[in-house]
Design an enzyme around this catalytic site. Structure first.
Site, PDB file in Angstrom:
ATOM      1  CD  GLU A   1      -0.177  -1.384   3.115  1.00 39.89           C
ATOM      2  OE1 GLU A   1      -0.002  -2.340   2.331  1.00 39.89           O
ATOM      3  OE2 GLU A   1      -0.183  -1.518   4.363  1.00 39.89           O
ATOM      4  CG  ASN A   2       5.100   1.013   0.322  1.00 44.64           C
ATOM      5  OD1 ASN A   2       4.555  -0.064   0.074  1.00 44.64           O
ATOM      6  ND2 ASN A   2       6.391   1.205   0.110  1.00 44.64           N
TER       7      ASN A   2
END
Lengths: 221, 219, 221, 219
Positions: free
Chosen positions: A51-52
């Site tokens: 998700e980064n």
């Protein structure tokens, strides 16, 4: 019970790794779920999202090949596969909330027979924060909780979570070293069992109501 | 034509006590470390920091918390910085925890002139508290409101002298979104290049969003 | 009155071109406003945005240098300057609605003393649609309406728009070939006048109330 | 590893009467022309088209309107296609006019799992009609709802065989947003390249969003 925690975790990781189909987009949480990437069956290509801001995440870099600009959501250095790409956090969570991620696998402090989970706060004790977990469990098409069956002898799978929730009624599957449960509209269903365990042992170590599937199978790992 | 490059001292002069500052980065990856150095040196107090996470006590913006310069932090995760939790328990630091996807959408709303967004994230949890709930086509959503700052500090990988920014790898994260949602935007350029050296399709933050460029001297 | 429409348009374009400061981001509408780009005073760099997804828009391409992938919001082929960049429509309107565009200049069917304008529909007759105009006038920091003072002898600057609005109370400045008005909280203020016109001529051709600024100046073009 | 490339016939088989289809492009720039050709050939009827504008009668998706294959169009601008206005007046084509910035945000909401956004655009105009109005910190906003399609047709400049897409110049426009908001996404590749040939920072539509790639034969 399986006393060796590392063995228990490997069993969980290997079982979950069998769940994915070719070219599905999968987000693995920090900790135990990260191990799953090492156990994907041969012939299956799983596309990992973190998700980064990366799709097509590959393994840790070889020594001397580290790039400080390529990390996962745990801050560890990773690599990008040739089909990989990068994007910003708005796009990352658009993918997550927008049902573009097939599976999210994450740990939990508690998970219950209604498919609710708690994973981000123990009031007065420990408050790491929810990070991306609340979005992941609400947005992914399938939510798998990976958890040791008990912690310090206490069941992790409950009738109802006591801790503040990460989300309500979102978990589809719970995988421990002893058992696999599906969360169904009618409640928990035990669908697979470790070859060295028994329904009685699972009942004794689970604080939730569950039915035993007519089709109960041995966990393949 | 463009005169955006500022010195370390000019940047230090921008920082004021009690300021609200957004800082890009994800566990330090993509954070403008030298700009954080300058705030540490200056010792400004009572800052409000908006950020994905509070990083580590010795890395990125986490150092500002360790140095007790922060009065409030609006963030999604504090588990990697023991000082954040400690100061929160001591009552010297106010911590607003916001789900990551909601945090980035709130910042985007501020930058994009939107009054808010409806998200399913947080429904049925503590995150609901104090928020308006709307039901659209049978599904419950929380109305999440815009989040702005006076200053945004951005970590750019390649920056041209007009202020166009490229972020390499996963350094992008919150940086381009924050660059839209602050009155003043300062980019720390890992690599400063001439105008025309960046492929126009590759620009991730268009130059008009960038107020100042800080290019640390190579050591 | 100025009978030569092309001369009238040039006067309007030249006057508005003097409004911009160095390095401001400006969006010019289709038609008359497009002419403004040709009249920017020397020494001033204006950064042009077009809502289809470009910042740093340059002039039309030289023959043989046309690129069908680089267009403006009117669909015409343009070029990108060396500091230019491209983006998608979501980003384009985030820039527009988010007050990142310093000036938008557009034409209007009607504009009124309250700063409202109508530009997208003549019910039963012509319905081009609003395109990006509603977002531009709501979002840009400054809204300039560029308009011939009259059309077929009828005033374009009114007490109140009769046609369906593009937006209410958003116009900051109205520039015609005869006059420049500011929209103030107290109403319209005539601040500049064409050297060949008079306040009486403007009153006769304007269907709105306005005060004459104490500081009334001659339009510099 | 990836098997996304489809033939002209396979694409034709995807098109059904009464379908809701998003088509990228801005006055034809960035529109997948060959995919439109296929729909024209097939002659599918009663389509609902979601698009920035209705282009021209002889270009892009405007041709579908000229061929009377469209029952409804949701768009921001129809002024360049005389057929759209004519059929609207005749009552054979329903036209929903949506401000451009609102249109793209509604599509983004659908793609991003958001229940709606609050926009100041359209307040005090005909666009308000039938919509919920909310006041946040003294400012009025319209609540605009998500807009999805069964199929999105995307014009890609450079596409790798995994489905990663780059859009050159201003062809990007609605394409990457629509690629998130449909059940099936078909990209027409102007240039098809091998996996690894696109710089990962330059990818604008990540491969998992793309269901099928159509690469027209070079003439």
């Amino acid at each position: 019970m399986i006393e060796d925690v590392n063995l228990a975790k490997t069993i969980i990781a290997r079982r979950i790794a069998r769940e994915f189909k070719n070219n599905q987009l999968v987000n693995l949480g920090i900790g135990l779920p990260t191990l799953i990437a090492n156990h994907i069956p041969e012939g299956i290509n799983v596309i990992f999202q973190s998700e980064n801001g990366i799709i097509g995440m590959g393994p840790a870099p070889l020594p001397g090949k580290e790039n400080p600009d390529v990390t996962n959501a745990g801050g560890a250095l990773v690599t990008a596969l040739p089909y990989g790409c990068y994007f910003d956090t708005a796009m990352s969570f658009a993918l997550i909330r927008g049902k573009h991620v097939e599976y999210t696998v994450l740990g939990a402090l508690e998970v219950d027979q209604e498919g609710s989970l708690a994973s981000w706060i123990i009031p007065g004790k420990k408050v790491p924060g929810m990070g991306g977990a609340m979005d992941l469990v609400v947005g992914a098409k399938n939510v798998i909780v990976s958890t040791l069956h008990t912690e310090r002898g206490k069941p992790k799978i409950l009738k109802k979570c006591a801790l503040p929730l990460t989300a309500r009624h979102v978990v589809n599957m719970i995988v421990s070293e002893l058992a696999v449960f599906r969360v169904t509209p009618g409640g928990l269903a035990l669908i697979e069992i470790n070859k060295d365990s028994s329904v009685d042992e699972i009942r004794a170590n689970t604080d939730a109501d569950f039915i035993v599937s007519e089709n109960l199978k041995t966990m393949e790992v | 034509m463009f005169h955006k490059i500022i010195s370390r001292k000019d940047f230090a002069d921008l920082i004021k006590d009690n300021m609200t500052i957004m800082i890009g980065g994800f566990l330090g990856c993509g954070t403008p470390e030298t700009l954080v150095d300058v705030i540490l040196e200056k010792g400004s107090k009572n800052l409000t920091i908006i950020c994905n996470d509070t990083s580590f006590t010795d890395k990125g913006l986490g150092r500002l918390i360790a140095a007790k310069q922060v009065a409030r932090v609006i963030t999604s995760h504090i588990g990697t910085n023991a000082e954040t939790g400690k100061q929160m328990v001591d009552g010297t630091l106010k911590v607003d925890l916001v789900p990551q996807g909601t945090l980035v959408e709130r910042i985007r709303c501020a930058g994009a002139g939107l009054g808010g967004v409806l998200t399913p994230t947080g429904v049925g949890t503590m995150v609901e508290e104090g928020k308006q709930k709307l039901t659209v086509e049978g599904i419950d959503y929380l109305l999440e409101l815009p989040l702005r700052a006076e200053l945004a500090l951005i970590g750019g990988s390649i920056v041209d002298k007009a202020g166009n920014v490229v972020y390499n790898g996963t350094t992008r994260n919150f940086n381009p979104i924050m660059a839209m949602a602050a009155d003043v935007v300062v980019v720390e350029a890992q690599k400063l290049v001439e105008i025309g050296e960046i492929q126009p399709e590759l620009v991730m933050t268009p130059s008009p969003l960038v107020t100042h460029i800080f290019a640390p001297a190579k050591s």
